[in-house]
Design an enzyme around this catalytic site. Sequence first.
Site, PDB file in Angstrom:
ATOM      1  N   ARG A  46       0.680  -1.095  -0.020  1.00  0.00           N
ATOM      2  CA  ARG A  46      -0.028  -0.004   0.270  1.00  0.00           C
ATOM      3  C   ARG A  46       0.756   1.297   0.172  1.00  0.00           C
ATOM      4  O   ARG A  46       0.568   2.320  -0.608  1.00  0.00           O
ATOM      5  CB  ARG A  46      -0.690  -0.008   1.479  1.00  0.00           C
ATOM      6  CG  ARG A  46      -1.810   1.159   1.538  1.00  0.00           C
ATOM      7  CD  ARG A  46      -3.125   1.111   2.154  1.00  0.00           C
ATOM      8  NE  ARG A  46      -3.191   0.288   3.142  1.00  0.00           N
ATOM      9  CZ  ARG A  46      -2.594   0.461   4.344  1.00  0.00           C
ATOM     10  NH1 ARG A  46      -1.963   1.546   4.643  1.00  0.00           N
ATOM     11  NH2 ARG A  46      -2.505  -0.408   5.374  1.00  0.00           N
ATOM     12  N   TYR A  98     -17.434  15.996 -15.122  1.00  0.00           N
ATOM     13  CA  TYR A  98     -18.027  14.577 -14.763  1.00  0.00           C
ATOM     14  C   TYR A  98     -18.848  14.387 -13.725  1.00  0.00           C
ATOM     15  O   TYR A  98     -18.928  14.937 -12.770  1.00  0.00           O
ATOM     16  CB  TYR A  98     -16.870  13.645 -14.918  1.00  0.00           C
ATOM     17  CG  TYR A  98     -17.230  12.150 -14.359  1.00  0.00           C
ATOM     18  CD1 TYR A  98     -18.126  11.673 -15.291  1.00  0.00           C
ATOM     19  CD2 TYR A  98     -16.555  11.463 -13.443  1.00  0.00           C
ATOM     20  CE1 TYR A  98     -18.385  10.206 -15.090  1.00  0.00           C
ATOM     21  CE2 TYR A  98     -17.099  10.272 -13.166  1.00  0.00           C
ATOM     22  CZ  TYR A  98     -17.905   9.601 -13.993  1.00  0.00           C
ATOM     23  OH  TYR A  98     -18.268   8.308 -13.659  1.00  0.00           O
ATOM     24  N   ASP A 170      -8.171  18.491 -13.955  1.00  0.00           N
ATOM     25  CA  ASP A 170      -8.407  17.161 -14.557  1.00  0.00           C
ATOM     26  C   ASP A 170      -8.269  17.170 -16.133  1.00  0.00           C
ATOM     27  O   ASP A 170      -8.875  17.711 -16.980  1.00  0.00           O
ATOM     28  CB  ASP A 170      -9.907  16.651 -14.299  1.00  0.00           C
ATOM     29  CG  ASP A 170     -10.213  15.460 -14.527  1.00  0.00           C
ATOM     30  OD1 ASP A 170      -9.672  14.970 -15.602  1.00  0.00           O
ATOM     31  OD2 ASP A 170     -11.186  14.782 -14.002  1.00  0.00           O
ATOM     32  N   LYS A 195      -9.274   5.993 -19.245  1.00  0.00           N
ATOM     33  CA  LYS A 195      -9.810   6.928 -20.419  1.00  0.00           C
ATOM     34  C   LYS A 195      -8.429   6.553 -21.489  1.00  0.00           C
ATOM     35  O   LYS A 195      -7.841   5.659 -21.538  1.00  0.00           O
ATOM     36  CB  LYS A 195     -10.037   7.947 -20.324  1.00  0.00           C
ATOM     37  CG  LYS A 195     -11.013   8.015 -19.341  1.00  0.00           C
ATOM     38  CD  LYS A 195     -12.295   7.449 -19.459  1.00  0.00           C
ATOM     39  CE  LYS A 195     -13.558   7.187 -18.427  1.00  0.00           C
ATOM     40  NZ  LYS A 195     -13.482   7.661 -17.183  1.00  0.00           N
TER      41      LYS A 195
END
Length: 379
Positions: A46, A98, A170, A195
């Site tokens: 992690r 979004y 973004d 994407k």
Amino acid sequence: MDFETRVMHSGIQEDATTGAINVPIYQTSTYHQQTLGGDAQYEYTRGENPSRFAVESVIAALEQGQAGFAFSSGMAAIHATMGLLQSGDHIVMANDVYGGTFRLVEKILKPLGITATMVDMADINIVSQAIEPATKMLYLESPSNPLLHVFDIKALSQLAHQHQLMMVVDNTFASPYNQTPITIGADIVIHSGTKYLGGHGDLLAGFVVVNSQKLADRIKFIQMSTGAVLSPQDSYLMQRSIKTLAVRMAKHNQNALELVAYLEQEVKVGRIYFPGLIDTADYEIAKTQMHGFGGMISIELQSGLDTKRFVEQLKIFKLAESLGGVESLIEVPAVMTHASIPRAIRIENGITDELIRISVGIESSQDLIRDMQQAFAGI
Ligand SMILES: Cc1ncc(COP(=O)(O)O)c(C=O)c1O
């Protein structure tokens, strides 16, 4: 070095221990520590994993930031960035984002006492007026989802910094091939790696890239503390995908230009949204801050024409959420990606029930145009 070279040769691109030309999938959750309480570089995945570190170094290099961080989805990356804020803080956010980002703000951040004002970022005076004493962050997408608006990142970054705000962009729709916001003033760049960076519709990922060591330390702490890291397998897949980003983006850019040229003379199209449309305000900004206009187009049909029938009649363009992959996709934001925004707010922001969002893939542009022609013929 040019971008085409940097996607393959910047950051960590080979295995330091063996010289393997691909960084292996370090499929481990933990590491053998040689001494108790020592300062081992690797302790627990992690916090540290070589496969993830490699892809993080690549995205940092491509965005020309100080450091990059890989998350299990774009939303996890956005959530981690919002972890920089505290109760009582305020965000000035673009009103074209979004739907999932809108939902995060409304349903997760608001109850925690972090508020946002959504504004049209095209008007710098409106943005300026929305800044309050509690404002800590200016947040936008450019090009925006789904209306493909382009905002002046340089001017907005200057405004943000005058008020000591973090400037967050973004960059999902542009990808670092078309635009590098940190080089024109942004402090933080976010990606839905799902994407263009992933590019093949087969993995979910997110990135945060920052422009300073101070922000890097804070995001690293949030990433390790909240834990939505990109897995070693997906880190490998992402690094492999990024190697072809330049060739894919060149084709996405070209195909979109050709499709828009067709759509402009298609009588059944009412309105087109695309950053490369000459004589628009978006184009004037896009040509100063983008190297290409990207593969995303939104349209509305002439009024009275059946949107549902049109999208269902396409054969190559698949009716599906998501974007930025090699396959062409089409969707209706009001029903799909932006359904979480209340209708009245959506309409006010220009996202009509009939808006169609197109993700242009890398197929033959002629086949894509022929597919559109046959679907238009059927309505
Ligand atoms: C611009 C933008 N940012 C962030 C996200 C969220 O990314 P993910 O779906 O990888 O969580 C999306 C998803 O569509 C998006 O379009």
